[in-house]
Design a protein around this motif. Structure first.
Motif, PDB file in Angstrom:
ATOM      1  N   LEU A  84     -19.924   6.224  47.388  1.00 28.16           N
ATOM      2  CA  LEU A  84     -19.655   6.935  47.913  1.00 28.16           C
ATOM      3  C   LEU A  84     -18.847   8.009  49.097  1.00 28.16           C
ATOM      4  O   LEU A  84     -17.670   8.072  49.509  1.00 28.16           O
ATOM      5  N   ASP A  85     -20.619   8.716  49.116  1.00 26.31           N
ATOM      6  CA  ASP A  85     -20.212   9.832  49.943  1.00 26.31           C
ATOM      7  C   ASP A  85     -22.539   9.201  50.402  1.00 26.31           C
ATOM      8  O   ASP A  85     -22.374  10.176  50.347  1.00 26.31           O
ATOM      9  N   GLY A  86     -21.981   8.428  51.294  1.00 23.18           N
ATOM     10  CA  GLY A  86     -23.531   8.116  51.546  1.00 23.18           C
ATOM     11  C   GLY A  86     -23.864   9.072  52.703  1.00 23.18           C
ATOM     12  O   GLY A  86     -25.324   9.325  52.848  1.00 23.18           O
ATOM     13  N   GLU A  87     -23.077   9.923  53.042  1.00 22.26           N
ATOM     14  CA  GLU A  87     -22.992  10.923  54.518  1.00 22.26           C
ATOM     15  C   GLU A  87     -24.087  11.717  53.709  1.00 22.26           C
ATOM     16  O   GLU A  87     -25.092  13.026  53.700  1.00 22.26           O
ATOM     17  N   SER A  88     -22.586  12.260  53.291  1.00 20.96           N
ATOM     18  CA  SER A  88     -23.716  13.578  52.045  1.00 20.96           C
ATOM     19  C   SER A  88     -25.058  13.545  51.354  1.00 20.96           C
ATOM     20  O   SER A  88     -26.026  14.114  51.207  1.00 20.96           O
ATOM     21  N   VAL A  89     -26.000  12.346  50.893  1.00 18.81           N
ATOM     22  CA  VAL A  89     -26.465  12.273  50.122  1.00 18.81           C
ATOM     23  C   VAL A  89     -27.939  11.720  51.073  1.00 18.81           C
ATOM     24  O   VAL A  89     -28.254  12.654  50.983  1.00 18.81           O
ATOM     25  N   ARG A  90     -27.109  11.518  52.526  1.00 12.94           N
ATOM     26  CA  ARG A  90     -28.368  11.738  53.655  1.00 12.94           C
ATOM     27  C   ARG A  90     -28.406  13.202  53.914  1.00 12.94           C
ATOM     28  O   ARG A  90     -29.692  13.067  54.396  1.00 12.94           O
ATOM     29  N   ILE A  91     -28.019  13.880  54.035  1.00 17.25           N
ATOM     30  CA  ILE A  91     -27.915  15.140  54.201  1.00 17.25           C
ATOM     31  C   ILE A  91     -28.914  15.815  53.619  1.00 17.25           C
ATOM     32  O   ILE A  91     -29.865  16.535  53.091  1.00 17.25           O
ATOM     33  N   ALA A  92     -28.241  15.142  52.133  1.00 18.73           N
ATOM     34  CA  ALA A  92     -28.924  16.146  51.179  1.00 18.73           C
ATOM     35  C   ALA A  92     -30.994  16.173  50.961  1.00 18.73           C
ATOM     36  O   ALA A  92     -31.890  16.854  51.067  1.00 18.73           O
ATOM     37  N   LYS A  93     -30.969  13.976  51.226  1.00 15.93           N
ATOM     38  CA  LYS A  93     -32.248  13.948  51.859  1.00 15.93           C
ATOM     39  C   LYS A  93     -33.445  14.561  52.741  1.00 15.93           C
ATOM     40  O   LYS A  93     -34.500  14.882  52.452  1.00 15.93           O
ATOM     41  N   ASP A  94     -32.166  14.905  54.058  1.00 13.67           N
ATOM     42  CA  ASP A  94     -33.092  15.345  54.889  1.00 13.67           C
ATOM     43  C   ASP A  94     -33.022  16.793  54.752  1.00 13.67           C
ATOM     44  O   ASP A  94     -34.405  17.163  55.366  1.00 13.67           O
ATOM     45  N   VAL A  95     -32.394  17.803  53.894  1.00 10.81           N
ATOM     46  CA  VAL A  95     -33.496  19.000  53.932  1.00 10.81           C
ATOM     47  C   VAL A  95     -34.238  19.235  52.801  1.00 10.81           C
ATOM     48  O   VAL A  95     -35.112  19.779  53.474  1.00 10.81           O
ATOM     49  N   LEU A  96     -34.189  18.311  51.814  1.00 11.76           N
ATOM     50  CA  LEU A  96     -35.358  17.901  50.546  1.00 11.76           C
ATOM     51  C   LEU A  96     -36.822  17.888  51.229  1.00 11.76           C
ATOM     52  O   LEU A  96     -37.052  18.459  50.737  1.00 11.76           O
ATOM     53  N   SER A  97     -36.208  16.735  51.940  1.00 12.50           N
ATOM     54  CA  SER A  97     -37.996  15.945  52.373  1.00 12.50           C
ATOM     55  C   SER A  97     -38.388  16.560  53.574  1.00 12.50           C
ATOM     56  O   SER A  97     -39.920  16.774  53.815  1.00 12.50           O
ATOM     57  N   ALA A  98     -37.446  17.927  54.734  1.00 12.78           N
ATOM     58  CA  ALA A  98     -38.163  18.968  54.953  1.00 12.78           C
ATOM     59  C   ALA A  98     -39.021  20.385  54.742  1.00 12.78           C
ATOM     60  O   ALA A  98     -39.532  21.015  55.487  1.00 12.78           O
ATOM     61  N   GLY A  99     -38.446  20.281  53.238  1.00 12.81           N
ATOM     62  CA  GLY A  99     -38.680  22.042  52.913  1.00 12.81           C
ATOM     63  C   GLY A  99     -39.677  22.011  51.504  1.00 12.81           C
ATOM     64  O   GLY A  99     -40.337  22.754  51.048  1.00 12.81           O
TER      65      GLY A  99
END
Length: 327
Positions: free
Chosen positions: A22-37
């Motif tokens: 449904l919302d691949g963009e929000s999933v991508r953002i969440a993965k990027d923020v978590l992987s960076a931290g």
């Protein structure tokens, strides 16, 4: 709440397949923020079975659910059945239509993917009570038993039991749906009692009878109040007629049920109201049993039933949820 910080064992990020679709963009953002931290293992299950297997193999990683209310309830239910909820907190990054994030809103999780992901990394763990039913199902927010519909209710779908659904994809409509379900009976319930709209149910709270089958019940709600180990129980009786007031039927929901019961009473302003409206009984209890004729109930993510008996037991502080720090 206790400060969480970056998890020592890293994160297990479980992306619900519905959220990914449904919302691949929000999933991508969440993965990027978590992987960076933090050290994050990203899992992209294609089914509920794969979701369950990935969660079971989490090791020492903290589970982070990327999805809607249904995905969160599924994860907590799986951890409960493993008896693993005490091992650590669960985190949620809400992704989905607003109508599927009502529980997330109630629990205090930010609806923004960025804010929710940051809360996972530097938020705090809040311990929450859990309702568990006699089939080992879990309820994170509360349950509601509405009156049976006299006919097809406007805005309801066939097979829905006449329970109102969110009217549109907005946070406001999601919030209104939450309030209707857990804070007050569904619209029209107060007028249903006089026309035979109700259930013949026996409602017991910690063994104290609040209502019995000789009296119509318009609605029942049971919800967990964070931190004090007791559930809020509200029973709305059918409209009282002059005959009903003088009958002395011996029902357990007679005078005093809302004020003198041993279930930890907390009678509200509606308790003991006159013959013009149904009486409301409010108590606090650790276990609630509803039995009688077939009934359906609405919980966190849908409608269950029909059933003839169900018991919900409150487990105080049973699970932890990562939330933003209170500034």
């Amino acid at each position: 709440m206790s400060h969480a910080g970056a998890p020592v064992g890293g994160l297990l990020v479980l992306v619900d397949p519905v959220a990914r679709r449904l919302d691949g963009e929000s999933v991508r953002i969440a993965k990027d923020v978590l992987s960076a931290g933090a050290a994050a293992k990203i899992c992209l299950p294609d089914s509920q079975e794969e979701f369950a297997r990935a969660l079971a193999r989490r090791g020492h990683r903290q589970p982070v659910i990327v999805g809607d209310d249904r995905a969160l309830v599924r994860a907590v239910g799986l951890l409960h059945r493993e008896r693993a909820l005490s091992e650590g907190a669960v985190s949620l990054i809400p992704v989905g239509p607003a109508g599927s994030l009502v529980l997330a809103l109630q629990l205090g999780v930010p609806l923004s993917a960025v804010s929710a992901a940051r809360a996972v990394l530097d938020g705090a763990v809040g311990m929450r009570d859990l309702l568990v039913d006699d089939s080992d199902g879990v309820v994170l927010g509360g349950i509601g038993i509405p009156p049976p519909p006299a006919g097809a209710a406007a805005g309801s779908r066939p097979g829905s039991g006449g329970v109102p659904r969110p009217a549109g994809p907005s946070v406001w409509n999601a919030y209104r749906s939450l309030v209707r379900t857990f804070a007050r009976p569904p619209a029209g319930a107060s007028s249903a009692g006089g026309s035979g709209g109700g259930h013949r149910l026996r409602v017991e709270a910690d063994g104290v009878v609040l209502a019995d089958v000789d009296r119509m019940v318009e609605g029942v709600t049971v919800s967990a109040r964070e931190g004090d180990g007791l559930a809020d129980v509200l029973v709305r009786m059918g409209a009282v007629t002059a005959v009903g007031l003088g009958s002395g039927s011996g029902s357990g929901a007679g005078p005093g049920a809302g004020s003198d019961s041993g279930a930890g009473s907390d009678a509200g302003p509606g308790s003991g109201s006159g013959s013009g409206s149904g009486r409301v009984v409010r108590v606090r209890a650790s276990a609630v049993t509803v039995s009688g004729e077939d009934f359906r109930y609405r919980s966190d993510v849908g409608i269950t039933g029909p059933v003839r008996r169900r018991t919900w037991t409150l487990h105080p502080g049973a699970w932890g949820l990562t939330l933003p720090l209170q500034r």
